[in-house]
Scaffold this active site. Sequence first.
Site, short mmCIF file in Angstrom:
data_model
loop_
_atom_site.label_atom_id
_atom_site.label_comp_id
_atom_site.label_asym_id
_atom_site.label_seq_id
_atom_site.Cartn_x
_atom_site.Cartn_y
_atom_site.Cartn_z
CB CYS A 1 -0.92 0.03 1.22
SG CYS A 1 -1.76 -1.53 1.56
CB CYS B 1 -1.04 3.84 -3.81
SG CYS B 1 -1.04 3.13 -5.46
CG HIS B 2 -2.81 4.74 0.10
ND1 HIS B 2 -3.90 5.50 -0.26
CD2 HIS B 2 -3.08 3.49 -0.34
CE1 HIS B 2 -4.80 4.75 -0.87
NE2 HIS B 2 -4.31 3.52 -0.95
CG MET C 1 -8.97 -0.19 -3.30
SD MET C 1 -7.54 -0.02 -2.24
CE MET C 1 -8.03 -1.14 -0.93
CG HIS D 1 7.72 7.81 -12.30
ND1 HIS D 1 7.95 7.39 -11.00
CD2 HIS D 1 7.94 6.72 -13.09
CE1 HIS D 1 8.30 6.12 -11.00
NE2 HIS D 1 8.31 5.69 -12.25
CG HIS E 1 6.47 4.12 -16.74
ND1 HIS E 1 7.64 3.55 -17.18
CD2 HIS E 1 6.55 4.11 -15.38
CE1 HIS E 1 8.38 3.18 -16.14
NE2 HIS E 1 7.73 3.52 -15.03
#
Length: 572
Positions: free
Chosen positions: A75, A78-79, A116, A355, A397
């Site tokens: 997780c 992402c968070h 999610m 990124h 990307h």
Amino acid sequence: MKILRFTAIAALMASSVAVTAYAQEKKGVTPGELGYHAGSSPLAGEPMVQSTNPKAPPMTQAEFDKARTIYFERCAGCHGVLRKGATGKALTPDLTVASGTEYLKVFIAYGSPAGMPNWLTSGEMNEKEVDMMARYIQHDPPMPPEFGMEQMKATWKVVIPPEKRPKKKMNNFNIDNIFSTTLRDTGEVALIDGDTKKIINIVKTGYAVHISRTSASGRYVFVIGRDGKINMIDLWMEKPDNVAEIRIGLEARSVDTSKFKGYEDKLAIAGAYWPPQYVIMDGDTLEPKKIVSTRGMTVDKQEYHPEPRVASIVASHYKPEFIVNVKETGKTLMVDYSDLDALKVTEIGTARFLHDGGWDSSKRYFMVAANQSNKIAAVDAKEGKLVSLIDVGKIPHPGRGANFKHPKFGPVWATGHLGDETISLIGTDPKGNKQYAFKEVAKLTGQGAGSLFIKTHPKSKNLYVDTTLHPDPKISQSVAVYDINNLDKGFKVLPVADWAGIKDDGAKRVVQPEYNKAGDEVWFSVWSAKNKESAIVVVDDKTLKLKAVIKDPRLITPTGKFNIYNTQRDVY
């Protein structure tokens, strides 16, 4: 995990069946995105300060420890480490406690249309783990330790001092055509002779090396693992090997060295995910000289973010500057390294979630993907300013991207996407083709979503696009190749994994096309799990036929490959 906004709680809780059906739809989210986001964090094993929220449901110490490991494995990418929100929503107790355990369990189990993952129905978690995670995210997030100068110097090791290193090249290898190849799950890089296709050496490094970068002179290779460990490899040695190492944080992705005239090889720089900071080091020994935090305000809402991770870093060819891209705040920093005691940093607001990226063909404009913003930022290294924010496809990307001359639009730079099947072409010639400069001038259609890398070469007429994270094995195990001079005819599919001749049932995902120095061969990794056979496939760029297959029991989970000559000179 990405949790939906909590304003919809009351309505959604009225019918758990409706919630489940809604969550399972996953509108607009590709499996490639989910696979990309679920990458694990090395922080899973780090000691942390634990604090519990008295308003949260109870947890045993064993449950808390297990949930913390799952969070960093599944997780945190992402968070965020502190759950303040990054690519995903914030998961702090002020939000999660109000939602309640049962509500949280539904979304952990079945996912959401916002991206999610469906952790229960996918088989990644069982019901007990889902319940445990729903309780865990209602507690205060444990705090990882900081990593400052004292901690860095404790890990710093000069294996061979500069004065004891060779004064000239001591081997017969064609150094320009060596490939530094990441062996992702063994914490190693394989140095492979591009001429003979033989392994020169396997060098122990940090966990899951993210990139290899070549010094301005071409003598040294700098690699950085996800655990923040940097290894400096001397290619002049009789058997090229590690000569210095350091750990610059607990999680990291980027490294580079000074390239501006007069500063070649004098400094190195690395950026960390945790703690959020970058570090400037001595170019000969990796001794840490300067640590700079990237915590600060976001470029859009001007809100404080405690965890702005350092993404891509490149060295300017126009000034003594490093270009440092900060993910969560959406800022590109032009770091003047000419005087570390009076460090000057020019802050350019670009777009959030920066990124990867690469130079245009002139090496003046850095093209960086703001992937969750679906944009490419073009930054002028000469003038030190943002030229344009270009809307592209879903989650660009590019890796380093691909430069070539389009028959109509002139010089362009290209990126693939994780979230859709398109390839965006952006004009990069403001002098000769002003009307097309820094605009998306064309879209190609590829095999599908899930692309990680795109590549061409100045001596090639071909453009290669992988689809590594696509769920269909036929697509993830092959690559699309376009004729640059006839893009309208579409792509040809090369069955790269089939050519590898691997007999077992591994994933055999094909990743990262990389040219040799001459530009007449393209190397692909055929990437399976660490207990399955992998390989490297070499394709003749002129004929698009199989040229060689490199197999060796030591080639475990090969991913990125970095040709020394092309990496040194930013050829892509």
